[in-house]
Design an enzyme around this catalytic site. Structure first.
Site, PDB file in Angstrom:
ATOM      1  N   ARG A  70     -10.659  14.916   7.058  1.00  0.00           N
ATOM      2  CA  ARG A  70     -10.994  16.047   6.187  1.00  0.00           C
ATOM      3  C   ARG A  70     -12.451  16.470   6.293  1.00  0.00           C
ATOM      4  NH1 ARG A  70      -7.142  13.039   3.457  1.00  0.00           N
ATOM      5  NH2 ARG A  70      -8.740  11.930   2.313  1.00  0.00           N
ATOM      6  N   GLU A 107      -9.041  -1.237   2.173  1.00  0.00           N
ATOM      7  CA  GLU A 107      -8.515  -2.044   1.079  1.00  0.00           C
ATOM      8  C   GLU A 107      -7.602  -3.159   1.591  1.00  0.00           C
ATOM      9  OE1 GLU A 107      -6.354  -1.365  -3.253  1.00  0.00           O
ATOM     10  OE2 GLU A 107      -6.665   0.331  -1.909  1.00  0.00           O
TER      11      GLU A 107
END
Length: 181
Positions: A70, A107
């Site tokens: 993005r 994560e």
């Protein structure tokens, strides 16, 4: 008709950010930049806010680096408006030619960012741009990568920041977010 001020532009853009509870997993509230990008006025305001920030704070910037994926929506836009060049940082295996790489933690695992060795000239002044600062892993990797190829980081610029995740604390460069959650 008077021109709309920066605060009103920011409020409008923020109002168009989509919110998706429990995406991509239970307990996560996903903030979606595409809600703003599908609104023509929000696109114009977002462009104005980003360009004015860089013009005012970093008039000597020479290249805008956008993060996969993005960040690509903003680096070409900024570079074009400022009359400078841009370069991508991509996920491993997506760029041809000689590249520099940095592995970073996610994560649940790790990933690798790459930049072409000739994308940034040694000493070139860089603003790194992305849509979101969350845990900070991708921006930390991007700053390491830009330095690895000789760039001088003026700032990491993001549209939105999830401040509860404290990603900013991990980044050893100046960070600016247009707004925080």
């Amino acid at each position: 008709m008077s021109e709309i001020n920066a605060e009103d532009k920011l409020t409008y853009v923020k109002s168009k950010i989509g919110e998706y509870p429990d995406f991509p997993k239970q307990g996560i509230l996903f903030r979606d930049i595409f809600g703003a990008l599908t609104d023509a006025k929000a696109c114009v305001y977002l462009r104005d806010l980003l360009v004015e920030h860089v013009k005012h704070n970093h008039p000597d910037v020479e290249i805008i680096v956008g993060l996969d994926s993005r960040g690509f929506l903003f680096n070409l836009l900024l570079a074009t408006e400022l009359g400078i060049s841009c370069a991508p940082i991509r996920k491993k295996g997506k760029l041809p030619g000689e590249v520099a790489s940095v592995e970073y933690q996610l994560e649940y695992g790790s990933d690798t960012f790459e930049i072409q060795l000739n994308a940034i000239k040694p000493g070139q002044k860089v603003v790194i741009v992305d849509d979101l600062l969350a845990t900070g892993g991708s921006l930390v990797a991007a700053t390491q990568l830009v330095r690895k190829v000789g760039g001088v980081i003026l700032e990491c610029l993001v549209v939105m920041e999830l401040s509860d995740l404290k990603g900013r604390a991990k980044i050893d460069s100046k960070v600016h977010s247009l707004f925080e959650y």
